[in-house]
Design a protein around this motif. Structure first.
Motif, PDB file in Angstrom:
ATOM      1  N   ASP A  94       0.810  -1.257   0.087  1.00 46.42           N
ATOM      2  CA  ASP A  94       0.102   0.197  -0.030  1.00 46.42           C
ATOM      3  C   ASP A  94       0.813   1.272   0.030  1.00 46.42           C
ATOM      4  O   ASP A  94       0.498   2.188  -0.807  1.00 46.42           O
ATOM      5  CB  ASP A  94      -1.038  -0.076   1.257  1.00 46.42           C
ATOM      6  CG  ASP A  94      -2.012  -0.721   1.004  1.00 46.42           C
ATOM      7  OD1 ASP A  94      -2.161  -1.336  -0.026  1.00 46.42           O
ATOM      8  OD2 ASP A  94      -2.598  -0.906   2.167  1.00 46.42           O
ATOM      9  N   GLN A  95       1.932   1.258   0.730  1.00 46.77           N
ATOM     10  CA  GLN A  95       2.816   2.307   0.948  1.00 46.77           C
ATOM     11  C   GLN A  95       3.600   2.621  -0.539  1.00 46.77           C
ATOM     12  O   GLN A  95       3.470   3.976  -0.822  1.00 46.77           O
ATOM     13  CB  GLN A  95       3.962   2.104   2.118  1.00 46.77           C
ATOM     14  CG  GLN A  95       4.951   3.303   2.228  1.00 46.77           C
ATOM     15  CD  GLN A  95       4.365   4.566   2.776  1.00 46.77           C
ATOM     16  OE1 GLN A  95       3.604   4.391   3.841  1.00 46.77           O
ATOM     17  NE2 GLN A  95       4.863   5.617   2.618  1.00 46.77           N
ATOM     18  N   TYR A  96       4.072   1.602  -0.932  1.00 42.52           N
ATOM     19  CA  TYR A  96       4.801   2.023  -2.231  1.00 42.52           C
ATOM     20  C   TYR A  96       4.176   1.975  -3.328  1.00 42.52           C
ATOM     21  O   TYR A  96       4.480   2.712  -4.573  1.00 42.52           O
ATOM     22  CB  TYR A  96       6.072   1.030  -2.243  1.00 42.52           C
ATOM     23  CG  TYR A  96       7.080   0.979  -1.304  1.00 42.52           C
ATOM     24  CD1 TYR A  96       7.978   1.805  -1.499  1.00 42.52           C
ATOM     25  CD2 TYR A  96       7.106   0.526  -0.060  1.00 42.52           C
ATOM     26  CE1 TYR A  96       9.104   2.047  -0.505  1.00 42.52           C
ATOM     27  CE2 TYR A  96       7.999   0.670   0.804  1.00 42.52           C
ATOM     28  CZ  TYR A  96       9.086   1.369   0.490  1.00 42.52           C
ATOM     29  OH  TYR A  96      10.190   1.639   1.528  1.00 42.52           O
ATOM     30  N   LEU A  97       2.821   1.177  -3.486  1.00 46.20           N
ATOM     31  CA  LEU A  97       2.098   1.361  -4.781  1.00 46.20           C
ATOM     32  C   LEU A  97       0.967   2.279  -4.929  1.00 46.20           C
ATOM     33  O   LEU A  97       0.658   2.978  -6.146  1.00 46.20           O
ATOM     34  CB  LEU A  97       1.304  -0.069  -4.940  1.00 46.20           C
ATOM     35  CG  LEU A  97       2.495  -1.344  -5.325  1.00 46.20           C
ATOM     36  CD1 LEU A  97       1.790  -2.607  -5.355  1.00 46.20           C
ATOM     37  CD2 LEU A  97       3.279  -0.964  -6.411  1.00 46.20           C
ATOM     38  N   ARG A  98       0.619   2.539  -3.822  1.00 47.79           N
ATOM     39  CA  ARG A  98      -0.801   3.278  -3.687  1.00 47.79           C
ATOM     40  C   ARG A  98      -0.602   4.708  -3.164  1.00 47.79           C
ATOM     41  O   ARG A  98      -1.590   5.531  -3.009  1.00 47.79           O
ATOM     42  CB  ARG A  98      -1.784   2.539  -2.986  1.00 47.79           C
ATOM     43  CG  ARG A  98      -2.224   1.501  -3.588  1.00 47.79           C
ATOM     44  CD  ARG A  98      -3.250   0.348  -2.788  1.00 47.79           C
ATOM     45  NE  ARG A  98      -3.639  -0.786  -3.565  1.00 47.79           N
ATOM     46  CZ  ARG A  98      -2.930  -1.988  -3.495  1.00 47.79           C
ATOM     47  NH1 ARG A  98      -1.740  -1.910  -2.519  1.00 47.79           N
ATOM     48  NH2 ARG A  98      -3.209  -2.899  -4.328  1.00 47.79           N
ATOM     49  N   THR A  99       0.573   5.061  -2.945  1.00 46.87           N
ATOM     50  CA  THR A  99       1.228   6.596  -2.460  1.00 46.87           C
ATOM     51  C   THR A  99       2.355   6.808  -3.116  1.00 46.87           C
ATOM     52  O   THR A  99       2.930   5.853  -3.809  1.00 46.87           O
ATOM     53  CB  THR A  99       1.388   6.550  -0.909  1.00 46.87           C
ATOM     54  OG1 THR A  99       2.427   6.288  -0.540  1.00 46.87           O
ATOM     55  CG2 THR A  99       0.231   5.938   0.077  1.00 46.87           C
ATOM     56  N   ALA A 100       2.330   8.124  -3.224  1.00 49.45           N
ATOM     57  CA  ALA A 100       3.826   8.581  -3.776  1.00 49.45           C
ATOM     58  C   ALA A 100       4.889   8.857  -2.723  1.00 49.45           C
ATOM     59  O   ALA A 100       5.852   9.662  -2.884  1.00 49.45           O
ATOM     60  CB  ALA A 100       3.349   9.754  -4.650  1.00 49.45           C
ATOM     61  N   LYS A 101       4.557   8.387  -1.297  1.00 52.82           N
ATOM     62  CA  LYS A 101       5.424   8.701  -0.551  1.00 52.82           C
ATOM     63  C   LYS A 101       6.186   7.717  -0.018  1.00 52.82           C
ATOM     64  O   LYS A 101       6.189   6.689  -0.107  1.00 52.82           O
ATOM     65  CB  LYS A 101       4.661   9.041   0.903  1.00 52.82           C
ATOM     66  CG  LYS A 101       3.364  10.043   0.700  1.00 52.82           C
ATOM     67  CD  LYS A 101       2.747  10.542   2.007  1.00 52.82           C
ATOM     68  CE  LYS A 101       1.931   9.301   2.623  1.00 52.82           C
ATOM     69  NZ  LYS A 101       1.257   9.805   3.724  1.00 52.82           N
ATOM     70  N   ILE A 102       7.818   8.072  -0.045  1.00 53.70           N
ATOM     71  CA  ILE A 102       8.798   7.069   0.423  1.00 53.70           C
ATOM     72  C   ILE A 102       8.857   7.403   2.034  1.00 53.70           C
ATOM     73  O   ILE A 102       9.041   8.455   2.716  1.00 53.70           O
ATOM     74  CB  ILE A 102      10.030   7.631  -0.151  1.00 53.70           C
ATOM     75  CG1 ILE A 102       9.882   7.380  -1.690  1.00 53.70           C
ATOM     76  CG2 ILE A 102      11.202   6.667   0.166  1.00 53.70           C
ATOM     77  CD1 ILE A 102       9.356   6.370  -2.112  1.00 53.70           C
ATOM     78  N   PRO A 103       9.014   6.155   2.714  1.00 50.27           N
ATOM     79  CA  PRO A 103       9.040   6.252   4.180  1.00 50.27           C
ATOM     80  C   PRO A 103      10.297   6.801   4.561  1.00 50.27           C
ATOM     81  O   PRO A 103      11.547   6.973   4.179  1.00 50.27           O
ATOM     82  CB  PRO A 103       9.221   4.871   4.520  1.00 50.27           C
ATOM     83  CG  PRO A 103       8.605   3.877   3.521  1.00 50.27           C
ATOM     84  CD  PRO A 103       8.856   4.722   2.176  1.00 50.27           C
ATOM     85  N   MET A 104      10.356   7.723   5.616  1.00 53.74           N
ATOM     86  CA  MET A 104      11.412   8.363   6.260  1.00 53.74           C
ATOM     87  C   MET A 104      11.644   8.012   7.637  1.00 53.74           C
ATOM     88  O   MET A 104      10.855   7.998   8.476  1.00 53.74           O
ATOM     89  CB  MET A 104      11.224  10.191   6.444  1.00 53.74           C
ATOM     90  CG  MET A 104      12.146  10.835   7.037  1.00 53.74           C
ATOM     91  SD  MET A 104      13.600  11.028   5.994  1.00 53.74           S
ATOM     92  CE  MET A 104      13.312  12.111   4.862  1.00 53.74           C
ATOM     93  N   PHE A 105      12.812   7.364   7.693  1.00 51.65           N
ATOM     94  CA  PHE A 105      13.398   7.060   8.945  1.00 51.65           C
ATOM     95  C   PHE A 105      13.914   8.134   9.807  1.00 51.65           C
ATOM     96  O   PHE A 105      14.986   8.625   9.501  1.00 51.65           O
ATOM     97  CB  PHE A 105      14.094   5.809   8.835  1.00 51.65           C
ATOM     98  CG  PHE A 105      15.002   5.264   9.790  1.00 51.65           C
ATOM     99  CD1 PHE A 105      14.213   4.255  10.983  1.00 51.65           C
ATOM    100  CD2 PHE A 105      16.134   5.658  10.292  1.00 51.65           C
ATOM    101  CE1 PHE A 105      14.942   3.961  12.236  1.00 51.65           C
ATOM    102  CE2 PHE A 105      16.746   5.143  11.589  1.00 51.65           C
ATOM    103  CZ  PHE A 105      16.366   4.188  12.426  1.00 51.65           C
TER     104      PHE A 105
END
Length: 537
Positions: free
Chosen positions: A459-470
């Protein structure tokens, strides 16, 4: 009812993606009532090509199985091509035209379980490709000797740009005969195996014995010469045939050595080549190339890389011919496993972009492969979600290529067992052999066989344009960390390095604390995870 259904789908798509869609978008992109009642069984596409006039004419016989009662059938053909008439059992039928969609009113009662056929006669000047294969259609070119050099390419645009068919990806024809009348002195190369040549008319008859998607069907006409080899593959002897322009024969014999190398690597990673019965071909064309099933087209000018460039910027991309590796990789992901809706095009492009990395892995090792796929991150725009709106024939972000590849590379780290990961990739091609699929089916299979719930990762990588920030802070020997820029519930485990020692952290959207040995000023997220990091002093 049909119009209500179409309008409902249009409103849902518009609300989700802030785009406006037309009735034509839905007629093309949805499984309309005039499509769903019949199942494709067989095509005979019979077409004459006249390069001087940039004109084609012919017919397509469509055999189908009746799934439920209906008397109206949707056939697709895009203007300026025209349907001249449609017949069934020798009787001409009424056709109602609505843009690209043509509704054939059948006289014969359609009984569930019956196999029937119609014959569609058509002709016209098909759209000329402006920038094939991206803006496709017919490429009417000349070779260096002034002879006609003609090819088709139509992914996205649709096969109905040049021949009448059921132009939706959910239903693949089981087999087909492609008959192409070419100009005298030239050869046509299409999909499958050559059955015969009518010398009087210079008509080439190619038969495809496996299911094939519409956009994979192609015509290639030129002054071709042929060479080939026998490849000893996982399912026995595979015929690998190459058709190139006469002047390029010696060059191709050397350059196409990448083809059996490709086959060896991809059978290792993905399982047997899916179309042994139809052979494997590389066919030279006057554009860059595309993944036409068992008739992969090639126009990379006999260069390594992508027209001589390394798309990864690491040097590894110049170790192979990009078009041979990438387009042939689509035989597994696009032609064997095919999306039902173009919104899920990442299933084709993400896995096949990832196959470039796996080719490097097979021949040059895991670290070289990591260099390659990580290098391609420079091309990622994160402009919009990878998955597009459904039922309106619209794809998602072009990030489906290398963001998709880096998503899969990240999942490989989570699986943390390379042989298990290889079996998952092979299992996908076995489970969905010659099938059309949704992304949900692919995602579910990977999660089940990895024994990891990857739903939030997808869901994170396919359905949003947001890259996780650690994000992290350091206090002595303790690190405080969390994820930001993530969806609710995103909790992907993350490998970090401190003083050369690996540690697995389990960040969420909430702050956590953990004591770690070593100099925490050296803390770095493992590069194989597609995650940004930020130190908060």
């Amino acid at each position: 009812m049909k119009r209500i259904l179409i309008l409902t789908m249009m409103m849902v798509a518009t609300a989700t993606y802030a785009q406006q869609f037309t009735e034509q978008d839905s007629l093309r992109g949805s499984i309309t009532p005039e499509r769903e009642w019949w199942d494709l069984n067989y095509y005979h596409l019979d077409v004459a090509v006249d390069p001087d006039k940039k004109f084609i004419s012919g017919s397509n016989t469509i055999r189908y199985k009746v799934l439920k009662k209906n008397q109206v059938m949707q056939v697709d053909l895009q203007p300026p091509m025209t349907i001249e008439k449609v017949t069934q059992d020798g009787q001409e039928l009424q056709v109602a035209h609505n843009g690209n969609a043509h509704f054939v009113h059948l006289k014969k009662i359609q009984k569930k379980g019956d196999f029937n056929e119609i014959k569609v006669y058509y002709s016209g000047h098909p759209k000329e490709a402006v920038r094939a294969p991206w803006d496709g259609g017919f490429s009417w070119k000349k070779d260096n000797k002034g002879k006609d050099f003609v090819a088709t390419s139509n992914q996205g645009l649709g096969a109905s740009v040049w021949w009448p068919n059921k132009d939706h990806m959910y239903d693949e024809v089981d087999s087909m005969l492609i008959s192409v009348k070419a100009p005298k002195g030239l050869m046509d190369v299409s999909n499958g195996r050559l059955r015969k040549v009518d010398k009087d008319t210079n008509t080439y008859h190619w038969f495809v014995s496996n299911p094939i998607n519409n956009y994979g069907v192609n015509i290639n006409i030129g002054d071709y010469v042929h060479f080939g080899e026998k490849y000893n593959g996982e399912k026995g002897i595979l015929d690998m045939d190459y058709y190139v322009l006469r002047d390029n024969l010696e060059k191709a014999k050397e350059h196409f050595k990448d083809a059996p190398k490709m086959m060896k690597a991809f059978e290792h990673w993905f399982g047997p080549y899916p179309f042994y019965e139809d052979s494997f071909k590389l066919v030279e064309v006057p554009y860059l190339g595309m993944e036409h099933q068992s008739s992969v087209t090639y126009g990379n000018q006999y260069m390594k890389g992508y027209l001589g460039r390394d798309l990864s910027g690491t040097g590894w991309g110049l170790k192979f011919d990009f078009i041979i590796i990438h387009e042939a990789g689509h035989e597994w992901f696009a032609n064997n496993i095919t999306y039902k809706d173009v919104a899920d095009m990442w299933v084709h492009e993400g896995f096949t972009a990832y196959s470039e990395n796996l080719f490097v892995d097979f021949y040059y090792g895991k670290e070289a492969a990591a260099d390659y796929v990580i290098g391609t991150r420079a091309s990622i725009q994160n402009d919009k979600p990878i998955i597009g709106p459904y039922n309106v024939n619209v794809e998602g972000s072009k990030d489906m290529y290398y963001k998709g590849a880096n998503l899969l590379h990240t999942i490989r780290q989570l699986v943390n067992d390379d042989e298990k990961w290889r079996q998952i990739l092979r299992g996908l091609n076995r489970e969905f052999y010659h099938q059309t699929v949704t992304t949900d089916q692919i995602e579910g299979y990977i999660s089940r066989h990895a024994k990891i719930d990857l739903s939030k990762v997808f869901d994170q990588y396919l359905r949003t344009a947001k890259i996780p920030m650690f994000e992290y802070e350091v206090d002595g020997n303790e690190v405080k960390y969390r994820y930001t820029n993530v969806i609710a519930g995103f909790n992907m485990p993350l490998k970090v390095w401190v003083d050369g020692t690996a540690h697995i952290l389990k960040p969420t959207g909430k702050w956590k604390k953990q004591k770690l040995d070593g100099d925490l000023s050296t803390l770095e997220v493992d590069r194989n995870y597609y995650v940004d990091q930020q130190f908060l002093p």
